[in-house]
Design a protein around this motif. Structure first.
Motif, PDB file in Angstrom:
ATOM      1  N   GLN A 237       0.831  -1.200   0.000  1.00  0.00           N
ATOM      2  CA  GLN A 237       0.000   0.000   0.000  1.00  0.00           C
ATOM      3  C   GLN A 237       0.871   1.258   0.000  1.00  0.00           C
ATOM      4  OE1 GLN A 237      -3.316   0.282  -0.165  1.00  0.00           O
ATOM      5  NE2 GLN A 237      -4.341  -1.332   0.971  1.00  0.00           N
TER       6      GLN A 237
ATOM      7  N   ARG B   5       1.251   4.102  -2.990  1.00  0.00           N
ATOM      8  CA  ARG B   5       0.954   5.507  -2.701  1.00  0.00           C
ATOM      9  C   ARG B   5       2.122   6.418  -3.036  1.00  0.00           C
ATOM     10  NH1 ARG B   5       0.111   9.891  -2.922  1.00  0.00           N
ATOM     11  NH2 ARG B   5      -0.853  11.343  -1.439  1.00  0.00           N
TER      12      ARG B   5
ATOM     13  N   ASP C 130      -3.695  14.448 -11.742  1.00  0.00           N
ATOM     14  CA  ASP C 130      -4.832  14.012 -12.564  1.00  0.00           C
ATOM     15  C   ASP C 130      -4.454  12.982 -13.613  1.00  0.00           C
ATOM     16  OD1 ASP C 130      -6.711  15.466 -11.245  1.00  0.00           O
ATOM     17  OD2 ASP C 130      -6.805  17.105 -12.691  1.00  0.00           O
TER      18      ASP C 130
ATOM     19  N   ASP D 242      -0.173  10.447 -11.427  1.00  0.00           N
ATOM     20  CA  ASP D 242      -0.146   9.806 -10.113  1.00  0.00           C
ATOM     21  C   ASP D 242      -1.391   8.975  -9.848  1.00  0.00           C
ATOM     22  OD1 ASP D 242       0.764   9.184  -7.555  1.00  0.00           O
ATOM     23  OD2 ASP D 242      -0.173  10.939  -6.659  1.00  0.00           O
ATOM     24  N   GLU D 243      -2.557   9.593  -9.931  1.00  0.00           N
ATOM     25  CA  GLU D 243      -3.802   8.886  -9.633  1.00  0.00           C
ATOM     26  C   GLU D 243      -4.068   7.728 -10.596  1.00  0.00           C
ATOM     27  OE1 GLU D 243      -7.346   8.303  -7.307  1.00  0.00           O
ATOM     28  OE2 GLU D 243      -5.420   9.271  -6.984  1.00  0.00           O
ATOM     29  N   PRO D 244      -3.917   7.905 -11.932  1.00  0.00           N
ATOM     30  CA  PRO D 244      -4.148   6.767 -12.834  1.00  0.00           C
ATOM     31  C   PRO D 244      -3.192   5.602 -12.599  1.00  0.00           C
ATOM     32  CG  PRO D 244      -4.216   8.829 -14.056  1.00  0.00           C
ATOM     33  CD  PRO D 244      -3.729   9.161 -12.686  1.00  0.00           C
TER      34      PRO D 244
ATOM     35  N   ARG E   3      -1.591   4.848  -9.798  1.00  0.00           N
ATOM     36  CA  ARG E   3      -1.912   4.205  -8.524  1.00  0.00           C
ATOM     37  C   ARG E   3      -3.145   3.313  -8.662  1.00  0.00           C
ATOM     38  NH1 ARG E   3      -3.267   7.659  -4.403  1.00  0.00           N
ATOM     39  NH2 ARG E   3      -3.007   9.627  -5.484  1.00  0.00           N
ATOM     40  N   LYS E   4      -4.097   3.727  -9.475  1.00  0.00           N
ATOM     41  CA  LYS E   4      -5.282   2.907  -9.694  1.00  0.00           C
ATOM     42  C   LYS E   4      -4.913   1.577 -10.344  1.00  0.00           C
ATOM     43  CE  LYS E   4      -9.810   2.914 -11.944  1.00  0.00           C
ATOM     44  NZ  LYS E   4     -10.760   3.680 -12.798  1.00  0.00           N
ATOM     45  N   VAL E   5      -4.051   1.629 -11.358  1.00  0.00           N
ATOM     46  CA  VAL E   5      -3.604   0.408 -12.030  1.00  0.00           C
ATOM     47  C   VAL E   5      -2.832  -0.484 -11.069  1.00  0.00           C
ATOM     48  CG1 VAL E   5      -2.103  -0.506 -13.849  1.00  0.00           C
ATOM     49  CG2 VAL E   5      -3.569   1.461 -14.316  1.00  0.00           C
TER      50      VAL E   5
ATOM     51  N   ARG F  41      -3.028  -0.580  -7.807  1.00  0.00           N
ATOM     52  CA  ARG F  41      -3.934  -1.160  -6.817  1.00  0.00           C
ATOM     53  C   ARG F  41      -4.657  -2.371  -7.382  1.00  0.00           C
ATOM     54  NH1 ARG F  41      -4.949   4.302  -5.197  1.00  0.00           N
ATOM     55  NH2 ARG F  41      -6.654   4.430  -6.715  1.00  0.00           N
ATOM     56  N   GLU F  42      -5.129  -2.266  -8.629  1.00  0.00           N
ATOM     57  CA  GLU F  42      -5.856  -3.367  -9.247  1.00  0.00           C
ATOM     58  C   GLU F  42      -4.963  -4.582  -9.457  1.00  0.00           C
ATOM     59  OE1 GLU F  42      -7.357  -1.611 -12.775  1.00  0.00           O
ATOM     60  OE2 GLU F  42      -9.055  -0.611 -11.783  1.00  0.00           O
TER      61      GLU F  42
ATOM     62  N   GLY G 266      -5.639  -6.228  -6.061  1.00  0.00           N
ATOM     63  CA  GLY G 266      -6.989  -6.576  -6.493  1.00  0.00           C
ATOM     64  C   GLY G 266      -7.509  -7.848  -5.867  1.00  0.00           C
TER      65      GLY G 266
END
Length: 345
Positions: A62, A66, A319, A322-324, A326-328, A330-331, A335
Motif C-alpha cells: 500500500q 501511494r 490528474d 499519479d492517480e491513474p 496508482r489505480k492500475v 492497486r488493481e 486486487g
C-alpha cells in the motif's frame, strides 16, 4: 493542510534559489508537520487493520503504491534536468552523464548516498533532494507497522518528546536531513514528528476536543503564518511548533468543519506531486529561463513563474499520472486481496 505545507516548502526553496532567504524562512518546518500528519494518517488508516487482518506485506505494498509513482517521476525529472545542463550548456561541469546515470540508478529506488557523496549535487538524493524526508517517512512507517503498532502512542511520544527536549537545543534550528552529515537530525525529526502524530490520533479516538470545531481555512491561515514567520527566534520556536503547535493543529484539523471541501481536497491532492517535482522545475525556471526574461523585475517574475508553473504541473501530475498509475497498481497488486474483504463486508 498538506497542500499549505508543500506550498510553503516551495516558497522557501524559491527564496533560497533567488537569494531572498527571508521568504518563508520557516518553511523547513513543513517537513516536521508532514511527519506529524503521517503518524496520524497511518494510525487512522492502518492501525486497527494491522492488529487484526492486514499483513505487513500488504501494508508495504500500500505504501509503495501511494508513494512510488511520484518518486519515479521526481527522480526522472531531476536526471533530465542535470543531463540537459551537461549536454546543452557550454561551461564545464564537475560531473558527466555517467555520474547522472549512477545517481539515477540509486535514487530511483530511493537508495541514498550515505557513504560516498555524489558529484552531481550535494545531498543524499542529488537528483531531487526533497525526497530525503520521504525516505525517513517510509522508514518510520515500516518500522512502526512491523514492530511498534501495538506500543501505546503515549509511551512512544513521551520518549520521543524527551529526546527532542534534550537534543534539539544543541541545534541552531531544526533544519536538516538532506545531507550526509545531517542523518541524525533527520532521524530525530521523524521520530518526534511521527510519534506526535500517533499520539494525536489516540487523543482523536478518545474523543478529546470533540466539542471544538474550527473552520479549516482558519487552520490553513495559522499554518501559513507559522511557516512565514521570520527566522529570528531560533530553535525554541521550532521546538514549540514540533512538540506542541503542529500536533494541536492536526487534532483541530481532524475536528474541523467540512466547508470549502473541493478547495481542501485539491490542496491535499497536489501536495505530494508538488513536493516531489518542484525542485527540477524551479531550477530550470530560475537558472535557465529566469536570466532570459525581459525587464527590470526579473526576480519577481521568476518567483511568480516558478510558483505558478510548479503548482500547475503538480495538478496535471495528480490528474494524469499519479492517480491513474496508482489505480492500475492497486488493481494489479492488491486486487485479489481486496475482493474477498469487499465481498465479506
Amino acid at each position: 493542510m498538506r497542500g499549505i505545507a508543500a506550498i510553503s516548502v516551495l516558497l522557501l526553496h524559491i527564496g533560497n534559489w533567488v537569494e531572498h532567504r527571508w521568504i518563508f524562512s520557516h518553511g523547513y518546518l513543513a517537513v516536521d508537520f508532514f511527519f506529524c500528519l503521517s503518524g496520524f494518517v497511518m494510525a487512522h488508516a492502518y492501525g486497527e487493520r494491522l492488529t487484526s487482518r492486514m499483513s505487513f506485506k500488504e501494508f508495504a505494498l500500500q505504501r509503495f503504491i501511494r508513494l512510488y509513482p511520484v518518486i519515479l517521476l521526481g527522480m526522472t525529472l531531476g536526471a533530465l534536468y542535470y543531463t540537459a545542463l551537461v549536454t546543452l550548456t557550454r561551461y564545464p561541469h564537475p560531473f558527466g552523464v555517467n555520474d547522472i546515470g549512477i545517481a539515477f540508478a540509486l535514487n530511483v529506488f530511493l537508495i541514498p548516498f550515505y557513504l560516498v557523496p555524489s558529484v552531481v549535487s550535494i545531498g543524499i538524493y542529488p537528483l531531487n533532494s526533497p525526497f530525503w524526508s520521504i525516505f525517513f517517512e517510509i522508514v518510520a512507517n515500516l518500522i512502526w507497522a512491523r514492530f511498534l503498532v501495538r506500543v501505546p502512542p503515549t509511551i512512544m511520544f513521551g520518549v520521543a518528546a524527551l529526546l527532542g527536549l534534550i537534543l534539539f537545543p544543541f541545534y541552531e534550528r531544526l533544519e536538516g536531513g538532506a545531507l550526509i552529515d545531517q542523518f541524525w537530525i533527520g532521524l530525530l525529526r521523524v521520530i518526534v514528528g511521527f510519534s506526535a502524530g500517533l499520539f494525536v490520533h489516540k487523543l482523536f479516538v478518545d474523543g478529546r476536543m470533540r466539542e471544538v470545531a474550527v473552520n479549516p481555512f482558519v487552520l490553513l491561515a495559522i499554518l501559513f503564518a507559522l511557516f512565514a514567520m521570520p527566522n529570528v527566534v531560533g530553535v525554541w520556536y521550532d521546538m514549540a511548533c514540533t512538540l506542541l503547535i503542529f500536533p494541536s493543529l492536526v487534532l483541530f484539523g481532524a475536528r474541523a468543519k467540512a466547508s470549502g471541501k473541493s478547495v481542501l481536497e485539491w490542496l491535499g491532492a497536489i501536495s505530494y506531486p508538488l513536493y516531489g517535482t518542484h525542485r527540477p522545475l524551479c531550477l530550470l525556471l530560475i537558472f535557465v529561463v529566469g536570466p532570459r526574461l525581459p525587464g527590470d523585475l526579473k526576480v519577481l517574475a521568476t518567483i511568480v513563474l516558478s510558483l505558478v508553473v510548479s503548482i500547475a504541473v503538480a495538478h496535471l501530475i495528480f490528474d494524469y499520472f499519479d492517480e491513474p498509475i496508482r489505480k492500475v497498481l492497486r488493481e494489479r497488486l492488491l486486487g485479489r486481496r481486496l475482493r474477498p474483504a469487499t465481498a465479506g463486508s
